[in-house]
Design a protein around this motif. Structure first.
Motif, PDB file in Angstrom:
ATOM      1  N   GLU A 184      -5.100   6.869  -2.196  1.00 53.92           N
ATOM      2  CA  GLU A 184      -4.535   5.593  -1.540  1.00 53.92           C
ATOM      3  C   GLU A 184      -4.609   4.533  -2.472  1.00 53.92           C
ATOM      4  OE1 GLU A 184      -6.615   4.445   2.019  1.00 53.92           O
ATOM      5  OE2 GLU A 184      -6.745   6.469   2.953  1.00 53.92           O
ATOM      6  N   LEU A 185      -3.478   3.765  -2.468  1.00 55.99           N
ATOM      7  CA  LEU A 185      -3.199   2.814  -3.510  1.00 55.99           C
ATOM      8  C   LEU A 185      -2.718   1.479  -2.998  1.00 55.99           C
ATOM      9  CD1 LEU A 185      -0.889   5.299  -5.454  1.00 55.99           C
ATOM     10  CD2 LEU A 185      -3.408   5.052  -5.915  1.00 55.99           C
ATOM     11  N   GLU A 186      -3.093   0.357  -4.094  1.00 61.43           N
ATOM     12  CA  GLU A 186      -2.487  -0.858  -3.532  1.00 61.43           C
ATOM     13  C   GLU A 186      -1.654  -1.203  -4.840  1.00 61.43           C
ATOM     14  OE1 GLU A 186      -5.817  -3.480  -2.611  1.00 61.43           O
ATOM     15  OE2 GLU A 186      -5.879  -2.526  -0.710  1.00 61.43           O
ATOM     16  N   GLY A 187      -0.648  -1.945  -4.722  1.00 62.96           N
ATOM     17  CA  GLY A 187       0.081  -2.596  -5.920  1.00 62.96           C
ATOM     18  C   GLY A 187       1.296  -1.742  -6.153  1.00 62.96           C
ATOM     19  N   VAL A 188       1.733  -0.935  -5.205  1.00 63.81           N
ATOM     20  CA  VAL A 188       3.031   0.156  -5.481  1.00 63.81           C
ATOM     21  C   VAL A 188       4.121  -0.665  -5.471  1.00 63.81           C
ATOM     22  CG1 VAL A 188       1.604   2.044  -4.505  1.00 63.81           C
ATOM     23  CG2 VAL A 188       3.005   0.739  -3.097  1.00 63.81           C
TER      24      VAL A 188
ATOM     25  N   THR B 115      -7.707   2.638  -4.044  1.00 66.44           N
ATOM     26  CA  THR B 115      -8.841   2.272  -2.781  1.00 66.44           C
ATOM     27  C   THR B 115      -9.377   3.459  -2.313  1.00 66.44           C
ATOM     28  OG1 THR B 115      -6.999   2.587  -1.297  1.00 66.44           O
ATOM     29  CG2 THR B 115      -7.357   0.437  -2.595  1.00 66.44           C
ATOM     30  N   ALA B 116      -8.753   4.825  -2.449  1.00 63.34           N
ATOM     31  CA  ALA B 116      -9.710   5.820  -1.603  1.00 63.34           C
ATOM     32  C   ALA B 116      -9.103   6.993  -2.029  1.00 63.34           C
ATOM     33  CB  ALA B 116      -9.577   5.882  -0.237  1.00 63.34           C
ATOM     34  N   VAL B 117      -9.810   8.227  -2.196  1.00 66.51           N
ATOM     35  CA  VAL B 117      -9.507   9.586  -2.650  1.00 66.51           C
ATOM     36  C   VAL B 117      -9.740  10.298  -1.332  1.00 66.51           C
ATOM     37  CG1 VAL B 117      -9.593  11.758  -3.969  1.00 66.51           C
ATOM     38  CG2 VAL B 117      -9.978   9.378  -4.896  1.00 66.51           C
ATOM     39  N   HIS B 118      -8.812  11.049  -0.538  1.00 68.32           N
ATOM     40  CA  HIS B 118      -9.131  12.080   0.510  1.00 68.32           C
ATOM     41  C   HIS B 118      -8.278  13.364   0.181  1.00 68.32           C
ATOM     42  CE1 HIS B 118     -10.381   8.649   2.785  1.00 68.32           C
ATOM     43  NE2 HIS B 118      -9.454   7.977   2.594  1.00 68.32           N
TER      44      HIS B 118
ATOM     45  N   ARG C  41       0.669  -1.091  -0.047  1.00 66.86           N
ATOM     46  CA  ARG C  41      -0.056   0.079  -0.036  1.00 66.86           C
ATOM     47  C   ARG C  41       0.992   1.477  -0.121  1.00 66.86           C
ATOM     48  NH1 ARG C  41      -5.353  -0.927   1.981  1.00 66.86           N
ATOM     49  NH2 ARG C  41      -5.536  -3.023   2.288  1.00 66.86           N
ATOM     50  N   GLY C  42       0.426   2.226  -0.539  1.00 67.26           N
ATOM     51  CA  GLY C  42       0.970   3.382  -0.846  1.00 67.26           C
ATOM     52  C   GLY C  42      -0.010   4.638  -0.856  1.00 67.26           C
ATOM     53  N   GLU C  43       0.825   5.888  -1.326  1.00 70.11           N
ATOM     54  CA  GLU C  43       0.087   7.243  -1.601  1.00 70.11           C
ATOM     55  C   GLU C  43       0.231   7.940  -2.683  1.00 70.11           C
ATOM     56  OE1 GLU C  43      -1.583   8.173   3.086  1.00 70.11           O
ATOM     57  OE2 GLU C  43      -0.124   9.331   2.031  1.00 70.11           O
ATOM     58  N   ALA C  44      -0.467   8.538  -3.379  1.00 66.59           N
ATOM     59  CA  ALA C  44      -0.105   9.557  -4.161  1.00 66.59           C
ATOM     60  C   ALA C  44      -0.418  10.990  -3.519  1.00 66.59           C
ATOM     61  CB  ALA C  44      -0.676   9.468  -5.642  1.00 66.59           C
ATOM     62  N   ARG C  45       0.503  11.498  -3.201  1.00 70.76           N
ATOM     63  CA  ARG C  45       0.176  13.107  -2.703  1.00 70.76           C
ATOM     64  C   ARG C  45       0.423  14.100  -3.655  1.00 70.76           C
ATOM     65  NH1 ARG C  45       3.338  12.473   3.223  1.00 70.76           N
ATOM     66  NH2 ARG C  45       2.089  10.560   3.893  1.00 70.76           N
ATOM     67  N   ILE C  46      -1.090  14.777  -4.061  1.00 69.17           N
ATOM     68  CA  ILE C  46      -0.886  15.422  -5.308  1.00 69.17           C
ATOM     69  C   ILE C  46      -0.704  17.001  -4.790  1.00 69.17           C
ATOM     70  CG2 ILE C  46      -2.492  16.290  -7.257  1.00 69.17           C
ATOM     71  CD1 ILE C  46      -1.604  13.142  -7.070  1.00 69.17           C
TER      72      ILE C  46
END
Length: 167
Positions: free
Chosen positions: A110-114, A102-105, A33-38
């Motif tokens: 929120e991501l899976e498969g990073v 998996t989610a947008v906040h 799991r990971g994140e993309a912080r825009i």
């Protein structure tokens, strides 16, 4: 060719803090799991993204430099042409991964498969659409035809660390 400048739209946060030992493809990172912080000023561009299950992420291989036009890739024991591989050491250093959303906040995805290195600069996001992105007809996978399934278990090592004899 004229050089061009790319301004990152954000940063990828992942559990992979070292190139060694990380998955070599998203298929081997399904539980990661990971994140993309825009960048906050671009957050409005994420509108309607939550309706997609998967995203195509384009990012910069920020810890890689130089390249070899022939190399021994993961999943093989003989040299191959650079553009017939997914080596992170490339002339433009652009990576591509298809990940699960998996989610947008707000400005965070929120991501899976990073399978990318932590703090990789994010260049672009595109929704994955099978009707657009899955080619039809006879699909061939070249030298990877018999070994691609091994990517689920294969982990990165030091083979793509810049050596003195590279560009």
């Amino acid at each position: 060719m004229q050089p061009f400048t790319v301004t990152p739209i954000g940063v990828l946060r992942t559990p992979h803090t070292s190139r060694e030992g990380m998955p070599i493809q998203p298929t081997g990172a399904s539980a990661c799991r990971g994140e993309a912080r825009i960048n906050p000023e671009l957050a409005d561009g994420l509108k309607d993204l939550e309706g997609f299950s998967h995203l195509i992420l384009l990012y910069h291989f920020h810890e890689s430099s130089g390249y070899d036009l022939t190399l021994t890739p993961f999943l093989d024991t003989c040299k191959r042409g650079l553009f017939a591989t997914r080596s992170p050491r490339r002339p433009c250093g652009i990576g591509l991964s298809v990940v699960r959303l998996t989610a947008v906040h707000g400005n965070v995805l929120e991501l899976e498969g990073v399978d990318m290195l932590d703090n990789s600069p994010l260049v672009d996001i595109k929704p994955y659409v099978p009707r657009f992105d899955t080619p039809q007809g006879d699909i061939r996978c070249g030298w990877l035809e018999d070994t691609a399934e091994q990517a689920q278990e294969m982990k990165s090592d030091d083979r793509f660390v810049q050596r003195d004899s590279t560009r």
